[in-house]
Motif scaffolding. Structure first.
Motif, mmCIF file in Angstrom:
data_model
loop_
_atom_site.group_PDB
_atom_site.id
_atom_site.type_symbol
_atom_site.label_atom_id
_atom_site.label_comp_id
_atom_site.label_asym_id
_atom_site.label_seq_id
_atom_site.Cartn_x
_atom_site.Cartn_y
_atom_site.Cartn_z
ATOM 1 N N THR A 199 0.662 -1.170 -0.017
ATOM 2 C CA THR A 199 0.052 0.004 -0.119
ATOM 3 C C THR A 199 0.801 1.249 0.006
ATOM 4 N N GLU A 200 2.289 1.077 0.459
ATOM 5 C CA GLU A 200 3.127 2.219 0.074
ATOM 6 C C GLU A 200 3.268 2.837 -0.977
ATOM 7 N N HIS A 201 3.036 2.002 -2.177
ATOM 8 C CA HIS A 201 3.075 2.382 -3.527
ATOM 9 C C HIS A 201 1.650 2.855 -4.144
ATOM 10 N N TYR A 202 0.688 2.883 -3.511
ATOM 11 C CA TYR A 202 -0.634 3.244 -3.923
ATOM 12 C C TYR A 202 -0.309 4.824 -4.161
ATOM 13 N N PRO A 203 -0.879 5.262 -5.462
ATOM 14 C CA PRO A 203 -1.034 6.819 -5.469
ATOM 15 C C PRO A 203 -1.868 7.271 -4.482
ATOM 16 N N LYS A 204 -1.451 8.755 -3.994
ATOM 17 C CA LYS A 204 -2.190 9.271 -3.330
ATOM 18 C C LYS A 204 -3.744 9.528 -3.489
ATOM 19 N N GLU A 205 -4.073 9.327 -4.672
ATOM 20 C CA GLU A 205 -5.463 9.396 -5.067
ATOM 21 C C GLU A 205 -6.245 7.973 -4.771
ATOM 22 N N VAL A 206 -5.330 7.024 -4.646
ATOM 23 C CA VAL A 206 -5.930 5.659 -4.586
ATOM 24 C C VAL A 206 -6.195 5.311 -2.702
ATOM 25 N N PRO A 207 -7.396 5.433 -2.333
ATOM 26 C CA PRO A 207 -7.512 4.755 -1.015
ATOM 27 C C PRO A 207 -7.052 3.407 -0.697
ATOM 28 N N LYS A 208 -6.613 3.105 0.512
ATOM 29 C CA LYS A 208 -5.982 1.507 0.746
ATOM 30 C C LYS A 208 -7.422 0.872 1.205
ATOM 31 N N SER A 209 -8.409 1.614 1.375
ATOM 32 C CA SER A 209 -9.878 0.957 1.691
ATOM 33 C C SER A 209 -10.895 1.823 0.747
ATOM 34 N N LEU A 210 -11.799 0.999 0.143
ATOM 35 C CA LEU A 210 -12.939 1.718 -0.552
ATOM 36 C C LEU A 210 -14.346 1.586 0.183
ATOM 37 N N LYS A 211 -15.076 2.413 -0.444
ATOM 38 C CA LYS A 211 -16.647 2.115 -0.131
ATOM 39 C C LYS A 211 -17.281 1.798 -1.133
ATOM 40 N N TYR A 212 -17.952 0.567 -0.893
ATOM 41 C CA TYR A 212 -18.650 -0.219 -1.852
ATOM 42 C C TYR A 212 -20.491 -0.064 -1.728
ATOM 43 N N GLU A 213 -20.802 0.309 -2.742
ATOM 44 C CA GLU A 213 -22.459 0.449 -2.703
ATOM 45 C C GLU A 213 -22.964 -0.886 -2.705
ATOM 46 N N GLU A 214 -23.966 -1.083 -1.802
ATOM 47 C CA GLU A 214 -24.754 -2.542 -1.671
ATOM 48 C C GLU A 214 -25.754 -2.392 -2.793
ATOM 49 N N LYS A 215 -25.372 -2.633 -3.858
ATOM 50 C CA LYS A 215 -26.511 -2.580 -4.948
ATOM 51 C C LYS A 215 -26.122 -3.653 -5.959
ATOM 52 N N THR A 216 -27.183 -4.446 -6.863
ATOM 53 C CA THR A 216 -26.942 -5.394 -7.611
ATOM 54 C C THR A 216 -26.636 -4.611 -9.128
ATOM 55 N N MET A 217 -26.245 -5.360 -9.912
ATOM 56 C CA MET A 217 -25.714 -4.989 -11.429
ATOM 57 C C MET A 217 -26.907 -4.433 -12.037
ATOM 58 N N GLN A 218 -28.210 -4.928 -11.881
ATOM 59 C CA GLN A 218 -29.267 -4.443 -12.463
ATOM 60 C C GLN A 218 -29.817 -3.002 -11.939
ATOM 61 N N GLU A 219 -29.584 -2.766 -10.452
ATOM 62 C CA GLU A 219 -29.639 -1.613 -10.036
ATOM 63 C C GLU A 219 -28.759 -0.307 -10.295
ATOM 64 N N PHE A 220 -27.454 -0.807 -10.594
ATOM 65 C CA PHE A 220 -26.565 0.119 -11.004
ATOM 66 C C PHE A 220 -26.754 0.617 -12.593
ATOM 67 N N LEU A 221 -27.587 -0.285 -13.449
ATOM 68 C CA LEU A 221 -27.842 -0.108 -14.786
ATOM 69 C C LEU A 221 -29.013 0.834 -14.529
ATOM 70 N N LYS A 222 -29.835 0.718 -13.879
ATOM 71 C CA LYS A 222 -31.104 1.545 -13.782
ATOM 72 C C LYS A 222 -30.917 2.845 -13.318
ATOM 73 N N GLU A 223 -29.844 2.854 -12.526
ATOM 74 C CA GLU A 223 -29.212 4.206 -11.890
ATOM 75 C C GLU A 223 -28.569 5.086 -12.590
ATOM 76 N N THR A 224 -27.900 4.458 -13.580
ATOM 77 C CA THR A 224 -27.136 5.189 -14.631
ATOM 78 C C THR A 224 -28.108 5.588 -15.957
ATOM 79 N N ALA A 225 -29.108 4.753 -15.981
ATOM 80 C CA ALA A 225 -30.084 5.310 -17.243
ATOM 81 C C ALA A 225 -30.774 6.275 -16.797
#
Length: 562
Positions: free
Chosen positions: A9-35
């Protein structure tokens, strides 16, 4: 020095967090949201015709309503046997919207391969290309398939290409398949014309299975990797952050990698749905067509494999095309040669880095950073929230720095296991770690390297090929006494398949005969490219054929040649 936990993790760019936040959604929910957010944004371009995210979502809903009316229930499995085309995207999300599980099926499969996958997955519906309809019908009676949905490439071609295509199809394949609709055979074109895009109230949890992605098995039988919606969305979120310089731009993704391969599915299709990127879909890889597409449509992100980049660089007219829109490429499926990396970066001006993943990790688990530190020959460092470790082959404990052992991975993108394979699951997981079967080591800075494969898998042109499957076909030939398949070095494909044959006494056989025999039973990329006839094969004291001895023999030959 002991291996240090997450030193990478020492080599991660400063823009890349060591841990991310993931949305609890299904693939179809993401498509609906994008549409909903960007209805008029172009979702895909296919051979001159485009489709918006709103149109894509609407057509996927129509397909979902059809499935539901025909008795498809939540948790049922449906096969998609198509090249990269709009119909493959519509079918993919349509199955999800109907609460189902997608079974991605390679269009190159021969009947025995197709039958195994359909039987094993218990698929009841299949969406296929018209050219593949006869093949599907030949195995249908041995499976649980109840409904076949057929589509043609011409259905999504602009005028006048749609009128010309049947003539091209007949010239290329020698046939034009005519489909007669009945209660069990349907045309996708008719479905999308006759069904409404009603919203369906089918609740699916993000931790439920979304995809059965088949991969080869060491026994020769492919096995279904169970990937959840969370698996798919988490790895896509990781890729998005890894490409941080592209986050605020109009991303256009080149869709050369096939969607029936998890690498293409995650880095092109799922990436587009989650982040509103436009896909440039190519139904098959042709270097000339790919160069024209890059020049005309200006993709910014280009996931690929070494064979693809090599073919583009070797195209005689590459200098006639502008590739400078490309900003980031991640190469996977096989080792990336340094000269290929350097040459492609020179002609495109973008960055090409090597990554690593498996079907079991939803495609990607490690990669070199795109714009910061990278190491030649390394597969990179683990993505955010992803752990990598090397287990010593001698002790089974965590290995020391630079000690070769088995690479193991843990993270939100790692599969729950194999479909109906309790023994495989038992052997593939250790204290929550997925054992990859690849041998490698980690250096003092946390960069991982592959040195060999624990299993006998062959990777040729980015495809995973298992020798046992080829050998089983060869043993069906009545002239063969003994046969073994192995991967040998190949400048273009990385590896290619070579078969070593011992004929029965008094029998005669040619390479041409064996090639024709294998092509009847194996997908083209699995067919041996080289045959060597021998009087005997190297064996252990108990009579087991020593495949590794043959591979080592080939490597020695290569050294002498070079």
């Amino acid at each position: 020095m002991e291996q240090v936990e997450k030193i990478w993790t020492e080599h991660y760019p400063k823009e890349v967090p060591k841990s991310l936040k993931y949305e609890e959604k299904t693939m179809q929910e993401f498509l609906k949201e994008t549409a909903s957010k960007m209805p008029e944004k172009k979702a895909l371009h296919f051979l001159g015709k485009e489709m918006t995210f709103d149109e894509l979502y609407e057509q996927a809903l129509k397909f979902a309503n059809f499935l539901k009316e025909k008795g498809f229930k939540k948790g049922d499995t449906a096969s998609i046997m198509l090249p990269n085309c709009p119909q493959s995207v519509i079918g993919y999300f349509g199955v999800f919207l109907a609460g189902g599980v997608v079974v991605q099926t390679n269009p190159l499969y021969m009947e025995r391969e197709l039958e195994h996958q359909l039987v094993d997955s218990s698929a009841t519906f299949i969406l296929c290309l018209d050219l593949l309809y006869p093949k599907v019908m030949n195995v249908k009676g041995k499976t649980k398939i109840e409904h076949i949905i057929v589509t043609s490439i011409k259905d999504y071609l602009p005028f006048p290409k749609n009128l010309i295509y049947p003539y091209i199809q007949k010239k290329q394949h020698g046939i034009v398949v005519t489909i007669e609709e009945d209660s069990n055979t349907h045309k996708l074109k008719s479905i999308l014309k006759n069904y409404e895009a009603h919203e369906l109230s089918i609740e699916v949890s993000p931790d439920e299975i979304a995809l059965l992605q088949y991969t080869g098995g060491t026994t020769g039988l492919s096995k279904g990797v169970m990937l959840t919606h969370n698996n798919l969305t988490s790895v896509t979120t990781m890729c998005h952050h890894w490409l941080y310089k592209n986050n605020d731009k109009e991303n256009i993704v080149l869709g050369i990698l096939p969607f029936f391969h998890v690498y293409g599915l995650s880095t092109v299709l799922n990436f587009s749905a989650l982040y509103g990127a436009k896909m440039i879909l190519l139904p098959k890889f042709d270097a000339g067509d790919a160069l024209k597409a890059i020049d005309k449509h200006k993709p910014t992100v280009f996931p690929g494999a070494p064979t693809i980049f090599i073919a583009l660089l070797n195209h005689p007219k590459i200098k006639d095309y502008d590739l400078t829109s490309i900003q980031a490429c991640i190469s996977g499926s096989a080792p990336l040669p340094l000269e290929v990396q350097e040459q492609f970066e020179k002609v495109s001006g973008g960055r090409l880095v090597e990554g690593y993943g498996l079907t079991e990790t939803s495609a990607v688990a490690l990669a070199n950073t795109v714009w910061e530190k990278r190491k030649l020959g390394s597969i990179g460092i683990p993505f955010p929230d992803t752990d990598g470790i090397i287990f010593s082959m001698e002790t089974g404990e965590p290995a020391k720095v630079n000690e070769i052992g088995e690479i193991a991975i843990k993270g939100p993108q790692v599969t729950q296991g194999y479909w109906n394979r309790p023994e495989e699951n038992e052997a593939s997981f250790k204290d929550g770690w997925f054992l990859t079967g690849d041998l490698g080591y980690v250096d003092e800075e946390g960069f991982f390297y592959i040195v060999d494969r624990k299993k006998d898998m062959i990777i040729a042109g980015g495809y995973n090929i298992y020798p046992r499957e080829i050998e089983e076909v060869l043993y069906e030939n009545s002239k063969i006494l003994e046969a073994v398949a192995a991967g040998v070095p190949d400048a273009y494909r990385g590896e290619t398949v070579k078969a070593y044959i011992v004929l029965k006494e008094g029998e005669e056989c040619t390479e041409e005969e064996l090639d024709a025999f294998c092509r009847k039973h194996l997908a083209a990329y699995k067919v041996p490219r080289i045959y060597e006839f021998r009087d005997e094969l190297p064996k252990t004291a108990v009579g087991k054929i020593l495949r590794r001895a043959l591979v080592d023999e080939e490597k020695e030959k290569q050294k002498k040649v070079n």
